[in-house]
Design an enzyme around this catalytic site. Structure first.
Site, PDB file in Angstrom:
ATOM      1  N   GLU A 104       0.812  -1.222   0.000  1.00 38.38           N
ATOM      2  CA  GLU A 104       0.000   0.000   0.000  1.00 38.38           C
ATOM      3  C   GLU A 104       0.853   1.283   0.000  1.00 38.38           C
ATOM      4  OE1 GLU A 104      -1.555   0.312   3.865  1.00 38.38           O
ATOM      5  OE2 GLU A 104      -2.710   2.125   3.417  1.00 38.38           O
ATOM      6  N   THR A 127       2.848  -8.101  -0.373  1.00 44.37           N
ATOM      7  CA  THR A 127       2.665  -7.976   1.070  1.00 44.37           C
ATOM      8  C   THR A 127       2.124  -9.272   1.654  1.00 44.37           C
ATOM      9  OG1 THR A 127       1.414  -7.002   2.906  1.00 44.37           O
ATOM     10  CG2 THR A 127       0.418  -6.773   0.757  1.00 44.37           C
ATOM     11  N   ILE A 128       2.657  -9.638   2.805  1.00 43.82           N
ATOM     12  CA  ILE A 128       2.113 -10.825   3.487  1.00 43.82           C
ATOM     13  C   ILE A 128       0.687 -10.549   3.954  1.00 43.82           C
ATOM     14  CG2 ILE A 128       4.360 -11.681   4.261  1.00 43.82           C
ATOM     15  CD1 ILE A 128       3.495 -10.695   7.139  1.00 43.82           C
ATOM     16  N   ASP A 129       0.300  -9.251   4.061  1.00 40.61           N
ATOM     17  CA  ASP A 129      -1.011  -8.902   4.627  1.00 40.61           C
ATOM     18  C   ASP A 129      -2.171  -9.148   3.655  1.00 40.61           C
ATOM     19  OD1 ASP A 129       0.547  -7.988   6.739  1.00 40.61           O
ATOM     20  OD2 ASP A 129       0.485  -5.898   6.077  1.00 40.61           O
ATOM     21  N   GLY A 172      -0.659  -8.878   9.949  1.00 43.84           N
ATOM     22  CA  GLY A 172      -1.736  -8.598   8.994  1.00 43.84           C
ATOM     23  C   GLY A 172      -2.170  -7.149   9.024  1.00 43.84           C
ATOM     24  N   ARG A 276       7.481 -13.585   7.904  1.00 40.27           N
ATOM     25  CA  ARG A 276       7.999 -12.906   6.713  1.00 40.27           C
ATOM     26  C   ARG A 276       9.318 -13.480   6.233  1.00 40.27           C
ATOM     27  NH1 ARG A 276       7.344  -6.861   8.362  1.00 40.27           N
ATOM     28  NH2 ARG A 276       9.571  -6.780   7.918  1.00 40.27           N
TER      29      ARG A 276
HETATM   30  O1  F6P Z   1       3.025  -5.123   6.335  1.00 47.95           O
HETATM   31  C1  F6P Z   1       3.759  -6.246   6.707  1.00 47.95           C
HETATM   32  C2  F6P Z   1       3.927  -6.307   8.208  1.00 47.95           C
HETATM   33  O2  F6P Z   1       4.633  -7.488   8.508  1.00 47.95           O
HETATM   34  C3  F6P Z   1       2.631  -6.197   9.016  1.00 47.95           C
HETATM   35  O3  F6P Z   1       1.913  -7.410   9.030  1.00 47.95           O
HETATM   36  C4  F6P Z   1       3.171  -5.773  10.355  1.00 47.95           C
HETATM   37  O4  F6P Z   1       2.221  -5.065  11.101  1.00 47.95           O
HETATM   38  C5  F6P Z   1       4.321  -4.881   9.985  1.00 47.95           C
HETATM   39  O5  F6P Z   1       4.699  -5.210   8.661  1.00 47.95           O
HETATM   40  C6  F6P Z   1       5.522  -5.015  10.899  1.00 47.95           C
HETATM   41  O6  F6P Z   1       6.445  -4.062  10.536  1.00 47.95           O
HETATM   42  P1  F6P Z   1       7.976  -4.034  10.997  1.00 47.95           P
HETATM   43  O7  F6P Z   1       8.708  -4.990  10.121  1.00 47.95           O
HETATM   44  O8  F6P Z   1       8.375  -2.637  10.782  1.00 47.95           O
HETATM   45  O9  F6P Z   1       8.018  -4.479  12.433  1.00 47.95           O
END
Ligand code: F6P
Length: 343
Positions: A104, A127-129, A172, A276
């Protein structure tokens, strides 16, 4: 003279990024284009950090997790003179087009650059989301769901041995796609997501009903963005205005509350970045590869401001702004599939 396409990966990393990079480089090479890797997302275009991307550098990266280009959550629209720097760096490096691989936020920047500056960019939905509109699936999602499903399977055996309630917190962001899909696949007894809220009372009643049926253990999957009564957001936000949802500790607070209300011993597992990491599933490798080929074709056809997307089983292209205009949330009918197995 050969034309040059830049490639960048932005936002949270996700399995399949390298598979996209490989496919873009292979298809661009076949069409007579050179490729340049832009390092760490939009930051690379602000700072001017690049690397060459000859064919030999993408050999063997198909199954590798993460991104060989690095990533960041840099938003040029939030930096003083950031957009001007992006445009200037792009011009000075004599790039002819850009493939932006992101979610996004990264694609939102791409869409604005295209709309406001006619920037020659195409997008790939990562995105994994799985929360991007205008595509049925983003790559990376299938891998995250597989990892979360395996975690649920493992929690089942220990939950059963100890007669415990096991809470699994998954990522997510503001949508519950990972929670719902892994919960269905793993046979969760309750699933809590932001967009189809089930109250704590209902969740505890489901768990109690199950125990009354003689099942002395339960699996609860909760999305990090679930609005638990009393959960507080932290103050810190990134350049796109996102709070760190893991800091809210929804899983831990939920486990405590379930134990207090039902009297059943409860434990929590926060899956975090494991979702991830590592190698993409076969499905994500194939999807990422198809997206990469399509992105290179869009560049060759000068179809800028577009994004590769999956509609049914077909790879198509859609306007970048359609993909980023609103979040794709879990619809009621998907949640109904999960709910049929609650309690
Ligand atoms: O957008 C992918 C994501 O893994 C979300 O699911 C999660 O809220 C966020 O990124 C975590 O971000 P960071 O890697 O900055 O901790």
């Amino acid at each position: 003279m050969a034309k040059t396409v830049g490639i960048l990966t932005g936002g949270g990393d996700c399995p399949g990024l390298n598979a996209v990079i490989r496919a873009v480089v292979r298809q661009s090479d076949a069409a007579g284009w050179d490729c340049v890797g832009i390092l760490e997302g939009w930051r690379g275009l602000v700072d001017g950090s690049f690397r060459d991307l000859p064919l030999r550098d993408v050999s063997g990266i198909l199954p590798r997790g993460g991104t060989i280009l690095g990533t960041s959550r840099t938003n040029p629209f939030k930096l003083d003179g950031g957009v001007e720097k992006v445009l200037e760096t792009f011009r000075n490096a004599e790039l002819d087009a850009l493939v932006a691989i992101g979610g996004e936020d990264t694609l939102g920047v791409a869409a604005r650059l295209y709309e406001e500056h006619e920037f020659p960019v195409v997008g790939v939905p990562k995105t994994i989301d799985n929360d991007l509109s205008a595509t049925d699936y983003t790559f990376g999602f299938d891998t995250a769901v597989s990892i979360a499903t395996e975690a649920i399977d493992r929690l089942h055996t220990t939950a059963e041995s100890h007669n415990r309630v096991m809470v699994l917190e998954v990522m997510g962001r503001h949508t519950g796609w990972i929670a719902v899909m892994s919960g269905i696949a793993g046979g969760a007894d309750v699933i809590l997501i932001p967009e189809q809220p089930v109250s704590l009372d209902e969740a505890c009643a489901d768990i109690q009903r199950r125990h009354e049926r003689g099942k002395d253990f339960s699996i609860v999957v909760v999305s990090e963005g679930y609005e638990l009564e009393g959960a507080q957001d932290g103050d810190e936000v990134d350049q796109f205005g996102h709070v760190r949802l893991s800091e809210r500790g929804v899983g831990a607070a939920l486990a405590q509350e379930i134990e207090r209300r039902t009297g059943y011993e409860t434990r929590v597992t926060v899956l975090g970045h494991v979702q991830r990491g590592g190698t993409p599933t076969a499905r994500d490798r194939v999807l990422a590869t198809r997206y990469g080929l399509k992105a290179a074709d869009l560049v060759e056809e000068k179809k800028f401001g577009r994004m590769a997307a999956l509609h049914g089983d077909r790879i198509v292209d859609v306007p970048l702004k359609d993909a980023t205009a609103e979040l794709k949330t879990v619809p009621e009918d998907w949640f109904a599939v999960a709910k049929a197995f609650f309690g």
